[in-house]
Design a protein around this motif. Structure first.
Motif, PDB file in Angstrom:
ATOM      1  N   MET A   1      49.519  49.836 -24.914  1.00 45.20           N
ATOM      2  CA  MET A   1      48.227  50.406 -24.539  1.00 45.20           C
ATOM      3  C   MET A   1      48.467  51.509 -23.508  1.00 45.20           C
ATOM      4  O   MET A   1      49.305  51.356 -22.629  1.00 45.20           O
ATOM      5  CB  MET A   1      47.325  49.309 -23.977  1.00 45.20           C
ATOM      6  CG  MET A   1      45.906  49.770 -23.749  1.00 45.20           C
ATOM      7  SD  MET A   1      44.822  48.440 -23.212  1.00 45.20           S
ATOM      8  CE  MET A   1      44.468  47.674 -24.787  1.00 45.20           C
ATOM      9  N   ASN A   2      47.732  52.579 -23.605  1.00 47.96           N
ATOM     10  CA  ASN A   2      47.910  53.725 -22.701  1.00 47.96           C
ATOM     11  C   ASN A   2      46.770  53.754 -21.685  1.00 47.96           C
ATOM     12  O   ASN A   2      45.642  54.067 -22.025  1.00 47.96           O
ATOM     13  CB  ASN A   2      47.932  55.023 -23.522  1.00 47.96           C
ATOM     14  CG  ASN A   2      48.317  56.214 -22.693  1.00 47.96           C
ATOM     15  OD1 ASN A   2      48.743  56.067 -21.557  1.00 47.96           O
ATOM     16  ND2 ASN A   2      48.161  57.382 -23.263  1.00 47.96           N
ATOM     17  N   PHE A   3      47.078  53.399 -20.438  1.00 51.15           N
ATOM     18  CA  PHE A   3      46.076  53.397 -19.377  1.00 51.15           C
ATOM     19  C   PHE A   3      46.075  54.742 -18.665  1.00 51.15           C
ATOM     20  O   PHE A   3      47.136  55.340 -18.472  1.00 51.15           O
ATOM     21  CB  PHE A   3      46.378  52.285 -18.361  1.00 51.15           C
ATOM     22  CG  PHE A   3      46.225  50.914 -18.943  1.00 51.15           C
ATOM     23  CD1 PHE A   3      44.968  50.366 -19.127  1.00 51.15           C
ATOM     24  CD2 PHE A   3      47.339  50.189 -19.330  1.00 51.15           C
ATOM     25  CE1 PHE A   3      44.818  49.101 -19.671  1.00 51.15           C
ATOM     26  CE2 PHE A   3      47.200  48.929 -19.874  1.00 51.15           C
ATOM     27  CZ  PHE A   3      45.940  48.377 -20.044  1.00 51.15           C
ATOM     28  N   PRO A   4      44.901  55.229 -18.254  1.00 51.95           N
ATOM     29  CA  PRO A   4      44.864  56.518 -17.542  1.00 51.95           C
ATOM     30  C   PRO A   4      45.550  56.412 -16.186  1.00 51.95           C
ATOM     31  O   PRO A   4      45.456  55.393 -15.501  1.00 51.95           O
ATOM     32  CB  PRO A   4      43.376  56.811 -17.393  1.00 51.95           C
ATOM     33  CG  PRO A   4      42.690  55.503 -17.570  1.00 51.95           C
ATOM     34  CD  PRO A   4      43.585  54.649 -18.428  1.00 51.95           C
ATOM     35  N   ALA A   5      46.234  57.478 -15.829  1.00 52.93           N
ATOM     36  CA  ALA A   5      46.882  57.561 -14.519  1.00 52.93           C
ATOM     37  C   ALA A   5      45.821  57.777 -13.453  1.00 52.93           C
ATOM     38  O   ALA A   5      44.698  58.215 -13.741  1.00 52.93           O
ATOM     39  CB  ALA A   5      47.880  58.717 -14.514  1.00 52.93           C
ATOM     40  N   ALA A   6      46.173  57.484 -12.202  1.00 59.56           N
ATOM     41  CA  ALA A   6      45.232  57.670 -11.080  1.00 59.56           C
ATOM     42  C   ALA A   6      44.727  59.104 -11.020  1.00 59.56           C
ATOM     43  O   ALA A   6      43.553  59.332 -10.695  1.00 59.56           O
ATOM     44  CB  ALA A   6      45.909  57.281  -9.770  1.00 59.56           C
ATOM     45  N   VAL A   7      45.594  60.071 -11.352  1.00 57.10           N
ATOM     46  CA  VAL A   7      45.154  61.471 -11.314  1.00 57.10           C
ATOM     47  C   VAL A   7      44.061  61.723 -12.343  1.00 57.10           C
ATOM     48  O   VAL A   7      43.122  62.476 -12.097  1.00 57.10           O
ATOM     49  CB  VAL A   7      46.331  62.464 -11.492  1.00 57.10           C
ATOM     50  CG1 VAL A   7      47.278  62.394 -10.307  1.00 57.10           C
ATOM     51  CG2 VAL A   7      47.064  62.239 -12.798  1.00 57.10           C
ATOM     52  N   GLU A   8      44.154  61.070 -13.505  1.00 53.60           N
ATOM     53  CA  GLU A   8      43.129  61.227 -14.536  1.00 53.60           C
ATOM     54  C   GLU A   8      41.818  60.569 -14.114  1.00 53.60           C
ATOM     55  O   GLU A   8      40.738  61.090 -14.409  1.00 53.60           O
ATOM     56  CB  GLU A   8      43.598  60.614 -15.852  1.00 53.60           C
ATOM     57  CG  GLU A   8      44.740  61.357 -16.509  1.00 53.60           C
ATOM     58  CD  GLU A   8      45.177  60.669 -17.771  1.00 53.60           C
ATOM     59  OE1 GLU A   8      44.511  60.901 -18.813  1.00 53.60           O
ATOM     60  OE2 GLU A   8      46.156  59.908 -17.732  1.00 53.60           O
ATOM     61  N   ILE A   9      41.901  59.444 -13.432  1.00 54.02           N
ATOM     62  CA  ILE A   9      40.695  58.751 -12.966  1.00 54.02           C
ATOM     63  C   ILE A   9      39.939  59.632 -11.983  1.00 54.02           C
ATOM     64  O   ILE A   9      38.711  59.738 -12.046  1.00 54.02           O
ATOM     65  CB  ILE A   9      41.075  57.388 -12.352  1.00 54.02           C
ATOM     66  CG1 ILE A   9      41.595  56.460 -13.461  1.00 54.02           C
ATOM     67  CG2 ILE A   9      39.887  56.768 -11.617  1.00 54.02           C
ATOM     68  CD1 ILE A   9      42.249  55.195 -12.963  1.00 54.02           C
ATOM     69  N   CYS A  10      40.651  60.316 -11.091  1.00 54.55           N
ATOM     70  CA  CYS A  10      40.037  61.238 -10.135  1.00 54.55           C
ATOM     71  C   CYS A  10      39.320  62.366 -10.866  1.00 54.55           C
ATOM     72  O   CYS A  10      38.153  62.664 -10.588  1.00 54.55           O
ATOM     73  CB  CYS A  10      41.106  61.796  -9.196  1.00 54.55           C
ATOM     74  SG  CYS A  10      40.519  63.059  -8.062  1.00 54.55           S
ATOM     75  N   VAL A  11      39.988  62.997 -11.812  1.00 61.48           N
ATOM     76  CA  VAL A  11      39.404  64.130 -12.535  1.00 61.48           C
ATOM     77  C   VAL A  11      38.216  63.682 -13.380  1.00 61.48           C
ATOM     78  O   VAL A  11      37.186  64.361 -13.430  1.00 61.48           O
ATOM     79  CB  VAL A  11      40.484  64.855 -13.366  1.00 61.48           C
ATOM     80  CG1 VAL A  11      39.861  65.875 -14.308  1.00 61.48           C
ATOM     81  CG2 VAL A  11      41.500  65.517 -12.447  1.00 61.48           C
ATOM     82  N   GLN A  12      38.335  62.520 -14.028  1.00 64.70           N
ATOM     83  CA  GLN A  12      37.214  62.019 -14.827  1.00 64.70           C
ATOM     84  C   GLN A  12      36.027  61.688 -13.929  1.00 64.70           C
ATOM     85  O   GLN A  12      34.874  61.945 -14.299  1.00 64.70           O
ATOM     86  CB  GLN A  12      37.618  60.783 -15.642  1.00 64.70           C
ATOM     87  CG  GLN A  12      36.525  60.305 -16.577  1.00 64.70           C
ATOM     88  CD  GLN A  12      36.123  61.358 -17.601  1.00 64.70           C
ATOM     89  OE1 GLN A  12      36.977  61.962 -18.250  1.00 64.70           O
ATOM     90  NE2 GLN A  12      34.821  61.588 -17.763  1.00 64.70           N
ATOM     91  N   GLY A  13      36.289  61.149 -12.760  1.00 66.50           N
ATOM     92  CA  GLY A  13      35.208  60.840 -11.827  1.00 66.50           C
ATOM     93  C   GLY A  13      34.428  62.070 -11.416  1.00 66.50           C
ATOM     94  O   GLY A  13      33.188  62.056 -11.377  1.00 66.50           O
ATOM     95  N   GLN A  14      35.145  63.171 -11.128  1.00 63.54           N
ATOM     96  CA  GLN A  14      34.429  64.392 -10.751  1.00 63.54           C
ATOM     97  C   GLN A  14      33.688  64.977 -11.940  1.00 63.54           C
ATOM     98  O   GLN A  14      32.594  65.509 -11.779  1.00 63.54           O
ATOM     99  CB  GLN A  14      35.339  65.409 -10.056  1.00 63.54           C
ATOM    100  CG  GLN A  14      36.399  66.065 -10.912  1.00 63.54           C
ATOM    101  CD  GLN A  14      35.916  67.267 -11.679  1.00 63.54           C
ATOM    102  OE1 GLN A  14      35.131  68.056 -11.184  1.00 63.54           O
ATOM    103  NE2 GLN A  14      36.399  67.398 -12.891  1.00 63.54           N
ATOM    104  N   LEU A  15      34.226  64.844 -13.155  1.00 67.71           N
ATOM    105  CA  LEU A  15      33.514  65.331 -14.346  1.00 67.71           C
ATOM    106  C   LEU A  15      32.242  64.510 -14.583  1.00 67.71           C
ATOM    107  O   LEU A  15      31.186  65.068 -14.886  1.00 67.71           O
ATOM    108  CB  LEU A  15      34.421  65.292 -15.576  1.00 67.71           C
ATOM    109  CG  LEU A  15      33.787  65.768 -16.891  1.00 67.71           C
ATOM    110  CD1 LEU A  15      33.281  67.200 -16.796  1.00 67.71           C
ATOM    111  CD2 LEU A  15      34.765  65.605 -18.043  1.00 67.71           C
ATOM    112  N   ASP A  16      32.343  63.203 -14.431  1.00 73.92           N
ATOM    113  CA  ASP A  16      31.154  62.353 -14.590  1.00 73.92           C
ATOM    114  C   ASP A  16      30.081  62.725 -13.567  1.00 73.92           C
ATOM    115  O   ASP A  16      28.891  62.806 -13.908  1.00 73.92           O
ATOM    116  CB  ASP A  16      31.522  60.876 -14.454  1.00 73.92           C
ATOM    117  CG  ASP A  16      32.386  60.368 -15.605  1.00 73.92           C
ATOM    118  OD1 ASP A  16      32.434  61.018 -16.675  1.00 73.92           O
ATOM    119  OD2 ASP A  16      33.028  59.307 -15.420  1.00 73.92           O
TER     120      ASP A  16
END
Length: 124
Positions: A1-16
């Motif tokens: 399973m491919n989990f998002p990296a912390a850097v992706e979580i940050c970027v997705q949070g700002q996009l949301d």
């Protein structure tokens, strides 16, 4: 399973938060001394206060929405291709955007944006 990296979580949070047009939530993802650039090196805003001021205005657009097309994360960088719906002076439309985010300590330290040509609704 491919989990998002912390850097992706940050970027997705700002996009949301961008899509919710929630300025307080949006700003939680930006470092206090961050740089905001038109690619490759034109400074558009320096620091959280200037980034906030840019986006308070942008968030007034009723149709504002960023749709993620693709994302690549490598080390401390995240590269997004988005299609952004905007309310331009000429009318509603879309623009392709490549966004490059540099993440440091869980926050966006620098961001570069390369804009495509805007397409107004009803055009070709």
């Amino acid at each position: 399973m491919n989990f998002p990296a912390a850097v992706e979580i940050c970027v997705q949070g700002q996009l949301d938060a961008y899509n919710a047009r929630d300025i307080d939530a949006f700003m939680r993802f930006w470092a206090e001394d961050c740089g905001y650039y038109a690619f490759p090196a034109t400074l558009l805003a320096r620091g959280a206060a200037e980034i906030r001021a840019r986006h308070v205005e942008r968030f007034l657009e009723p149709d504002l929405h960023g749709r993620l097309v693709s994302r690549i994360a490598l080390g401390d960088l995240v590269v997004d291709h988005e299609i952004v719906t905007r309310n331009f002076e000429e009318g509603r439309g879309e623009v392709d955007v490549v966004a490059i985010y540099e993440i440091r300590d869980g926050l966006i330290a620098n961001a570069w944006f390369k804009m495509g040509e805007k397409r107004l609704d009803g055009e070709g």
